[in-house]
Design an enzyme around this catalytic site. Structure first.
Site, PDB file in Angstrom:
ATOM      1  N   TYR A 176      34.736 121.178  80.613  1.00 14.88           N
ATOM      2  CA  TYR A 176      35.229 119.867  80.195  1.00 14.88           C
ATOM      3  C   TYR A 176      36.699 119.756  80.590  1.00 14.88           C
ATOM      4  O   TYR A 176      37.482 120.669  80.352  1.00 14.88           O
ATOM      5  CB  TYR A 176      35.059 119.708  78.683  1.00 14.88           C
ATOM      6  CG  TYR A 176      35.748 118.498  78.102  1.00 14.88           C
ATOM      7  CD1 TYR A 176      35.096 117.260  78.071  1.00 14.88           C
ATOM      8  CD2 TYR A 176      37.031 118.586  77.580  1.00 14.88           C
ATOM      9  CE1 TYR A 176      35.734 116.149  77.535  1.00 14.88           C
ATOM     10  CE2 TYR A 176      37.670 117.483  77.041  1.00 14.88           C
ATOM     11  CZ  TYR A 176      37.021 116.266  77.026  1.00 14.88           C
ATOM     12  OH  TYR A 176      37.653 115.163  76.490  1.00 14.88           O
ATOM     13  N   HIS A 177      37.082 118.618  81.171  1.00 15.92           N
ATOM     14  CA  HIS A 177      38.430 118.430  81.691  1.00 15.92           C
ATOM     15  C   HIS A 177      39.300 117.738  80.650  1.00 15.92           C
ATOM     16  O   HIS A 177      39.055 116.598  80.268  1.00 15.92           O
ATOM     17  CB  HIS A 177      38.384 117.580  82.967  1.00 15.92           C
ATOM     18  CG  HIS A 177      39.573 117.746  83.854  1.00 15.92           C
ATOM     19  ND1 HIS A 177      40.874 117.703  83.386  1.00 15.92           N
ATOM     20  CD2 HIS A 177      39.663 117.969  85.196  1.00 15.92           C
ATOM     21  CE1 HIS A 177      41.708 117.889  84.403  1.00 15.92           C
ATOM     22  NE2 HIS A 177      41.001 118.053  85.503  1.00 15.92           N
TER      23      HIS A 177
END
Length: 330
Positions: free
Chosen positions: A129-130
């Site tokens: 997840y960014h």
């Protein structure tokens, strides 16, 4: 000047230091009641201090990036002769930068890495997840290098390669921008490769609810299938509380969709607790389609978020987690 100082200390009553300083400034500048102006200036600074903090702290990360770049240029200059005779002249430089970034993560965020045993010995595709910035990935790869002497390349957006001065940093750490063939080749050479399918859009426009913005992207899944490697899901707790963006402003979202430029302001740099969790790998299955693998990977990352992140995220709570005496269970 001497006379002014003597007038402060002389006489039957002694002035306070601040009163004396004000008296001297009035004599130097010729401005009467300068203390009132100073009081007003200090009040303005006090009011604006929170804004200064949230917008200046991100600059610390930028400075650290350029300190790293400067170190690499110095290192390259000192090792130009060795470069011709060594298969990898950057080994010592990587170790130095890994120590610097890991130290920053430990001190500023109390950074922890859990689930390293889930990373296979051979190649694998790390899918994560960014957050608003990729600082958690930098801490992860630095800690991994220190613990296992392993290198993890990463796929970055094209704009990163246009940031002034970043080229040497990207080359040394194996940052690539694709295409798919380059990703497959990296994995086939036995390396780890990391991809954030949400990319810049997820970084800028996800929020404290940690919604995954992958749309229908499945290219990363096809890379894993073509290279016949497992996918390793990864998530960092409180990554949205360390840095946040103003992505909720509709005009900024519209501007990004038109230009694809990351011009959304961010703020933060708060010393919140960061813990990276690595989930169990999703093994390669020859009969699984890219769509099925992408769906399965998204569910695995979502499961890590559901398990380790309180929704919605809260900056104060994330700060208080720095003082927990008991470590978070994997």
């Amino acid at each position: 000047m001497t006379g002014g100082n003597e007038s402060c200390t002389g006489g039957p009553t002694s002035m306070s230091y601040l009163t004396c300083l004000t008296y001297i400034l009035e004599e130097w500048t010729g401005v009467e009641d300068i203390g009132d102006y100073l009081s007003y200036a200090f009040y303005i600074l006090w009011v604006l201090f929170p804004l200064v903090v949230v917008f200046v702290l991100p600059g610390v990360i930028v400075i650290l990036f350029y300190v790293s770049i400067l170190w690499l240029h110095i290192y390259k200059r000192k090792n130009e002769i060795k470069e011709a005779y060594s298969h990898d002249v950057w080994i010592a430089a990587r170790e130095m930068l890994a120590a610097i970034w890991d130290g920053h993560g430990r001190i500023w965020h109390g950074y922890e890495l859990h689930g390293v045993e889930n990373i296979p010995q051979g190649p694998g595709l790390v899918v994560f997840y960014h957050g608003a910035t990729p600082v958690d990935y930098i801490y992860f790869t630095a800690r991994l290098h220190i613990m296992q002497k392993r290198r993890c390349s990463v796929v970055a957006d094209h704009f990163v390669f246009r940031v002034p001065g970043f080229r040497i940093l990207l080359d040394v750490f194996g940052v690539i921008h694709g295409p798919k063939e380059a990703c497959v080749r990296t994995l086939e050479q036995g390396h780890l490769l990391a991809i954030a399918p949400g990319g810049v859009r997820e970084a800028l426009f996800s929020d404290e609810t940690y919604n995954i913005l992958w749309s229908d992207r499945k290219g990363f899944a096809q890379v894993a299938i073509d290279a016949k490697v497992p996918i390793i899901p990864m998530f960092t707790q409180n990554v949205r509380e360390g840095f946040r963006t103003l992505g909720g402003i509709k005009i900024l979202r519209s501007l990004y969709e038109r230009t694809r430029l990351p011009i959304v302001p961010l703020y933060g740099g708060f010393p919140v607790k960061l813990r990276t969790f690595i989930g169990e790998p999703i093994p390669y299955e020859p009969n699984m389609t890219a769509e099925e693998l992408a769906t399965k990977t998204k569910a695995a990352v979502q499961a890590l978020i559901d398990k380790h992140q309180k929704i919605p995220g809260n900056i104060f709570r994330a700060l208080m987690e720095r003082f927990q005496t008991q470590k978070k269970d994997d």
